[in-house]
Write an enzyme that holds these catalytic residues in place. Sequence first.
Site, PDB file in Angstrom:
ATOM      1  N   ARG A 215      -7.248   0.039  -6.662  1.00 12.11           N
ATOM      2  CA  ARG A 215      -7.517   1.082  -5.669  1.00 12.11           C
ATOM      3  C   ARG A 215      -7.726   2.404  -6.420  1.00 12.11           C
ATOM      4  O   ARG A 215      -6.949   2.728  -7.323  1.00 12.11           O
ATOM      5  CB  ARG A 215      -6.370   1.197  -4.657  1.00 12.11           C
ATOM      6  CG  ARG A 215      -6.264  -0.057  -3.781  1.00 12.11           C
ATOM      7  CD  ARG A 215      -5.460   0.165  -2.537  1.00 12.11           C
ATOM      8  NE  ARG A 215      -6.112   1.043  -1.596  1.00 12.11           N
ATOM      9  CZ  ARG A 215      -5.482   1.575  -0.539  1.00 12.11           C
ATOM     10  NH1 ARG A 215      -4.203   1.324  -0.346  1.00 12.11           N
ATOM     11  NH2 ARG A 215      -6.128   2.345   0.303  1.00 12.11           N
TER      12      ARG A 215
ATOM     13  N   GLN B  75      -2.009   2.570  10.019  1.00 10.77           N
ATOM     14  CA  GLN B  75      -0.709   2.581   9.318  1.00 10.77           C
ATOM     15  C   GLN B  75       0.363   3.272  10.151  1.00 10.77           C
ATOM     16  O   GLN B  75       1.538   2.904  10.086  1.00 10.77           O
ATOM     17  CB  GLN B  75      -0.843   3.312   7.974  1.00 10.77           C
ATOM     18  CG  GLN B  75      -1.625   2.567   6.907  1.00 10.77           C
ATOM     19  CD  GLN B  75      -3.082   2.985   6.882  1.00 10.77           C
ATOM     20  OE1 GLN B  75      -3.638   3.407   7.904  1.00 10.77           O
ATOM     21  NE2 GLN B  75      -3.723   2.860   5.745  1.00 10.77           N
TER      22      GLN B  75
ATOM     23  N   ASN C  46      -5.215  12.758   0.714  1.00 11.46           N
ATOM     24  CA  ASN C  46      -4.288  11.931   1.491  1.00 11.46           C
ATOM     25  C   ASN C  46      -5.117  11.171   2.523  1.00 11.46           C
ATOM     26  O   ASN C  46      -6.342  11.331   2.619  1.00 11.46           O
ATOM     27  CB  ASN C  46      -3.221  12.814   2.162  1.00 11.46           C
ATOM     28  CG  ASN C  46      -2.083  11.991   2.740  1.00 11.46           C
ATOM     29  OD1 ASN C  46      -1.494  11.167   2.038  1.00 11.46           O
ATOM     30  ND2 ASN C  46      -1.769  12.170   4.008  1.00 11.46           N
ATOM     31  N   LYS C  47      -4.435  10.355   3.299  1.00 12.59           N
ATOM     32  CA  LYS C  47      -5.125   9.500   4.268  1.00 12.59           C
ATOM     33  C   LYS C  47      -6.114  10.298   5.108  1.00 12.59           C
ATOM     34  O   LYS C  47      -5.819  11.408   5.543  1.00 12.59           O
ATOM     35  CB  LYS C  47      -4.075   8.814   5.151  1.00 12.59           C
ATOM     36  CG  LYS C  47      -4.606   7.874   6.203  1.00 12.59           C
ATOM     37  CD  LYS C  47      -5.507   6.812   5.625  1.00 12.59           C
ATOM     38  CE  LYS C  47      -4.845   5.979   4.535  1.00 12.59           C
ATOM     39  NZ  LYS C  47      -5.817   5.120   3.799  1.00 12.59           N
TER      40      LYS C  47
ATOM     41  N   ASP D   2      -1.811  11.124  -1.916  1.00 14.02           N
ATOM     42  CA  ASP D   2      -2.243  10.064  -2.834  1.00 14.02           C
ATOM     43  C   ASP D   2      -2.640  10.630  -4.185  1.00 14.02           C
ATOM     44  O   ASP D   2      -2.538   9.961  -5.205  1.00 14.02           O
ATOM     45  CB  ASP D   2      -3.392   9.274  -2.217  1.00 14.02           C
ATOM     46  CG  ASP D   2      -2.899   8.473  -1.024  1.00 14.02           C
ATOM     47  OD1 ASP D   2      -2.830   9.032   0.083  1.00 14.02           O
ATOM     48  OD2 ASP D   2      -2.546   7.293  -1.211  1.00 14.02           O
TER      49      ASP D   2
ATOM     50  N   ARG E 269       0.865  -1.182   0.000  1.00  9.68           N
ATOM     51  CA  ARG E 269       0.000   0.000   0.000  1.00  9.68           C
ATOM     52  C   ARG E 269       0.901   1.231   0.000  1.00  9.68           C
ATOM     53  O   ARG E 269       2.126   1.104   0.075  1.00  9.68           O
ATOM     54  CB  ARG E 269      -1.005  -0.001   1.175  1.00  9.68           C
ATOM     55  CG  ARG E 269      -0.611  -0.766   2.358  1.00  9.68           C
ATOM     56  CD  ARG E 269       0.007  -0.042   3.549  1.00  9.68           C
ATOM     57  NE  ARG E 269      -0.066   1.367   3.548  1.00  9.68           N
ATOM     58  CZ  ARG E 269       0.998   2.138   3.663  1.00  9.68           C
ATOM     59  NH1 ARG E 269       2.209   1.611   3.786  1.00  9.68           N
ATOM     60  NH2 ARG E 269       0.900   3.448   3.680  1.00  9.68           N
ATOM     61  N   GLY E 270       0.266   2.383  -0.078  1.00  8.99           N
ATOM     62  CA  GLY E 270       1.051   3.609  -0.208  1.00  8.99           C
ATOM     63  C   GLY E 270       1.148   3.953  -1.688  1.00  8.99           C
ATOM     64  O   GLY E 270       1.479   3.089  -2.524  1.00  8.99           O
ATOM     65  N   ALA E 271       0.852   5.204  -2.014  1.00  9.01           N
ATOM     66  CA  ALA E 271       0.680   5.580  -3.412  1.00  9.01           C
ATOM     67  C   ALA E 271       1.890   5.253  -4.305  1.00  9.01           C
ATOM     68  O   ALA E 271       1.744   4.568  -5.331  1.00  9.01           O
ATOM     69  CB  ALA E 271       0.320   7.066  -3.489  1.00  9.01           C
TER      70      ALA E 271
HETATM   71  O1  MRU Z   1      -4.467   3.362   2.279  1.00  7.60           O
HETATM   72  P1  MRU Z   1      -2.977   3.398   2.196  1.00  7.60           P
HETATM   73  O2  MRU Z   1      -2.298   2.784   3.358  1.00  7.60           O
HETATM   74  O3  MRU Z   1      -2.459   2.904   0.875  1.00  7.60           O
HETATM   75  O4  MRU Z   1      -2.694   4.928   2.305  1.00  7.60           O
HETATM   76  C1  MRU Z   1      -1.990   5.609   1.410  1.00  7.60           C
HETATM   77  C2  MRU Z   1      -0.911   6.243   2.126  1.00  7.60           C
HETATM   78  O5  MRU Z   1       0.089   5.609   2.338  1.00  7.60           O
HETATM   79  C3  MRU Z   1      -1.058   7.573   2.654  1.00  7.60           C
HETATM   80  O6  MRU Z   1      -2.199   8.243   2.363  1.00  7.60           O
HETATM   81  C4  MRU Z   1       0.180   8.369   2.490  1.00  7.60           C
HETATM   82  O7  MRU Z   1       0.091   9.437   3.325  1.00  7.60           O
HETATM   83  C5  MRU Z   1       0.439   8.834   1.072  1.00  7.60           C
HETATM   84  S1  MRU Z   1       1.360   7.679   0.153  1.00  7.60           S
HETATM   85  C6  MRU Z   1       2.999   7.884   0.707  1.00  7.60           C
END
Ligand code: MRU
Length: 500
Positions: free
Chosen positions: A203, A316, A367-368, A357, A160-162
């Site tokens: 996603r 996370q 973002n999250k 993201d 996970r993570g963009a």
């Molecule tokens: O849902 P996730 O764990 O894939 O979340 C995405 C992220 O990791 C965050 O939003 C992050 O802040 C940006 S991606 C480095």
Amino acid sequence: MPDLPIVPPTEPGDAAIDRPASPAAAVGADVDVARRQFFRRFAGDMVNTAATVVGAAQALRETSTLAAQAILHPASGAATLAGSAAARADAELMVAPTAPGAEGPDGGHAPAGFRTPFRYGEADDVLLVIDQRRLPGELVEVEVRSARDASAAIRDMVIRGAPAIGQVAAVGLALTAHQARQLDPYARRATLRGSAAALIAARPTAVNLRWAVDRLMARYAAIGGAEADGLAIAQVLREEADAIVWEATVDHGRLADFGLVELERPESRPMQLLTHCNTGPLACGQFGTALGVVQAAHNAGWPLHVWVDETRPYLQGARLTAWELKQAGVPHTLVADVAAGFLMSRGEVDAVLVGADRIAANGDTANKVGTYTLAVLAARHAVPFYVVAPLSSVDPAMADGAAIPIEERPADEVLFVQGRPIAPPDTAARNPAFDVTPAALISAIVTEEGALRAPFGSALESAFERRRARRAAEPSPFRRAPAGDQGTELRPGQAHGARA
Ligand code: MRU
């Protein structure tokens, strides 16, 4: 600030690939050796680069199980991890901070800093991906052999993570192209198109995923699509995937350095940073984005402390960011997300650093979930609020944040913690995974082309121009495409998917 070179990591004592003077030096006779070595190890110990982010990194000395040994030192041959079945590690990672440049136990370079979540296996037909669902309790890798595996890994949050999901998607699609090299051209085209669609659908919010898949499909189209030879397609897609990983490695090092310049260091006390979600190598594939800046500051010897938002509901921050900071030896404290306002009101936060993201053309940033709340609080308390993200997280075709698709995840993630219910049966719950922070609340967007300030529209356009020029001057050293074939960059205003 100086433009710091980054060279591929080398195996201690491996003369054959001993550090080319520059990435470009790898082009030529030794390209395959260098390429294989870099991409075998890009996710192993991303340590021996000249970037600040790792230039003086903390040493990470693993002293745990065979599984951890195999993951952290894939070249050691200490154990073979062939997928999820193999590794049930009680992976206890112990950090032994050492002086910058300290030698490792083997007399070579000490593996240091954060670690990254994927690497090629012994054969180049498999990507081994850390299963982030099992962290921090277990360090386990799963095999990704195709786009289908990659889609499942992304959808199920193994990875996970963009930025990281973009890279794994690219490699997965390239692996499928390899598998499909002998197919009938039209069957191959259907396979690639179907795989691309499945990856993009895995996603919805992080634009890096579509961006990476579009790049590969653009290369496929550029060499002739169904008309092209299967082997040539496999090679070109692999090169494009590798280029994406390579560029991310360079770019994340650069943005960490730009972020460091941005931070204002208090004179007589440690700097207090607050971060949300996970933006380290687990999320990014390389040094990390917001957490890369933290690591850079730490490596630069700045006394600092990080407030880590636990990041409900998926945790996370608690599970991954705390794990990464522990490995890196960065002082940190876990807090409930709702504590951020209290900390800011007491003057205990000097800056907020978050990732992204998807960034719209006007700077609005998805973002999250919880990021928007932090930005409002930061504005209220005059705390600088930084978004740290590569330009691959920018969607130039999205005018503002209103249209960014926001993933709604299962309600059970809110209703249960580690399998245990935390609300009465049948309680309704909603679980938007992201939110959008308006550009007006963002102090700067730190990218690999510098820290950008409002108005973000023109700043982003200039940053894209600078990146285009830099890419032209420093193409991926592992790309054998004809000179001038740089045709995979989106221009501002151009929709993703326009070329696929
Ligand atoms: O849902 P996730 O764990 O894939 O979340 C995405 C992220 O990791 C965050 O939003 C992050 O802040 C940006 S991606 C480095």
